[in-house]
Design a protein around this motif. Sequence first.
Motif, PDB file in Angstrom:
ATOM      1  N   UNK A   1       0.846  -1.196   0.000  1.00  0.00           N
ATOM      2  CA  UNK A   1       0.000   0.000   0.000  1.00  0.00           C
ATOM      3  C   UNK A   1       0.875   1.237   0.000  1.00  0.00           C
ATOM      4  N   UNK A   2       0.276   2.353  -0.408  1.00  0.00           N
ATOM      5  CA  UNK A   2       0.969   3.645  -0.402  1.00  0.00           C
ATOM      6  C   UNK A   2      -0.033   4.752  -0.185  1.00  0.00           C
ATOM      7  N   UNK A   3       0.426   5.838   0.421  1.00  0.00           N
ATOM      8  CA  UNK A   3      -0.403   7.024   0.610  1.00  0.00           C
ATOM      9  C   UNK A   3      -0.020   8.027  -0.473  1.00  0.00           C
ATOM     10  N   UNK A   4      -1.029   8.547  -1.186  1.00  0.00           N
ATOM     11  CA  UNK A   4      -0.753   9.522  -2.234  1.00  0.00           C
ATOM     12  C   UNK A   4      -0.463  10.879  -1.609  1.00  0.00           C
ATOM     13  N   UNK A   5       0.000  11.803  -2.426  1.00  0.00           N
ATOM     14  CA  UNK A   5       0.315  13.147  -1.952  1.00  0.00           C
ATOM     15  C   UNK A   5      -0.913  13.889  -1.433  1.00  0.00           C
ATOM     16  N   UNK A   6      -2.103  13.496  -1.904  1.00  0.00           N
ATOM     17  CA  UNK A   6      -3.322  14.163  -1.440  1.00  0.00           C
ATOM     18  C   UNK A   6      -4.064  13.376  -0.355  1.00  0.00           C
ATOM     19  N   UNK A   7      -3.439  12.340   0.194  1.00  0.00           N
ATOM     20  CA  UNK A   7      -3.999  11.638   1.343  1.00  0.00           C
ATOM     21  C   UNK A   7      -4.920  10.471   1.038  1.00  0.00           C
ATOM     22  N   UNK A   8      -4.874   9.946  -0.169  1.00  0.00           N
ATOM     23  CA  UNK A   8      -5.621   8.725  -0.463  1.00  0.00           C
ATOM     24  C   UNK A   8      -4.723   7.532  -0.172  1.00  0.00           C
ATOM     25  N   UNK A   9      -5.336   6.434   0.224  1.00  0.00           N
ATOM     26  CA  UNK A   9      -4.591   5.206   0.443  1.00  0.00           C
ATOM     27  C   UNK A   9      -4.785   4.313  -0.766  1.00  0.00           C
ATOM     28  N   UNK A  10      -3.688   3.919  -1.375  1.00  0.00           N
ATOM     29  CA  UNK A  10      -3.728   3.018  -2.523  1.00  0.00           C
ATOM     30  C   UNK A  10      -3.331   1.624  -2.065  1.00  0.00           C
ATOM     31  N   UNK A  11      -4.147   0.640  -2.380  1.00  0.00           N
ATOM     32  CA  UNK A  11      -3.816  -0.750  -2.108  1.00  0.00           C
ATOM     33  C   UNK A  11      -3.335  -1.394  -3.397  1.00  0.00           C
ATOM     34  N   UNK A  12      -2.315  -2.226  -3.279  1.00  0.00           N
ATOM     35  CA  UNK A  12      -1.756  -2.914  -4.433  1.00  0.00           C
ATOM     36  C   UNK A  12      -2.540  -4.202  -4.681  1.00  0.00           C
ATOM     37  N   UNK A  13      -3.252  -4.259  -5.787  1.00  0.00           N
ATOM     38  CA  UNK A  13      -4.050  -5.432  -6.117  1.00  0.00           C
ATOM     39  C   UNK A  13      -3.211  -6.687  -6.328  1.00  0.00           C
TER      40      UNK A  13
END
Length: 114
Positions: A41-53
């Motif tokens: 997972x990673x947090x974007x610069x605008x505060x969204x959490x991205x999960x790696x599928x």
Amino acid sequence: MNQNIEVINPKLWAVRFNLIPFIKEIDYKPDAATPAYEEPARITNDGKLLLNKDCPIYQLMKDMFPKIMKKKDEQLQKELKNSQIKMNKTDMEILYASMLQVEIERRAKERGES
């Protein structure tokens, strides 16, 4: 919205990390030192959490993060503190504590605190 993005909720998205460079809706540059397939997972610069599928524990994170995201800041801090005190944690407890920490960091980034 890009067809490669699965919006779980407005602050939690799922995507195959190897596609991030091609998705203009995501404001995030992968770390060149860490291969995309190794990042869960990673947090974007605008505060969204991205999960790696493509992550082996993707489905578990997809199920757990929406529940964690509903907790108040104080509850997150309390649970994280309690997990740090506990000795001999199970793998699931370690994962849960890591997810609490990620959500705390995501909220800080969303508020512009980091």
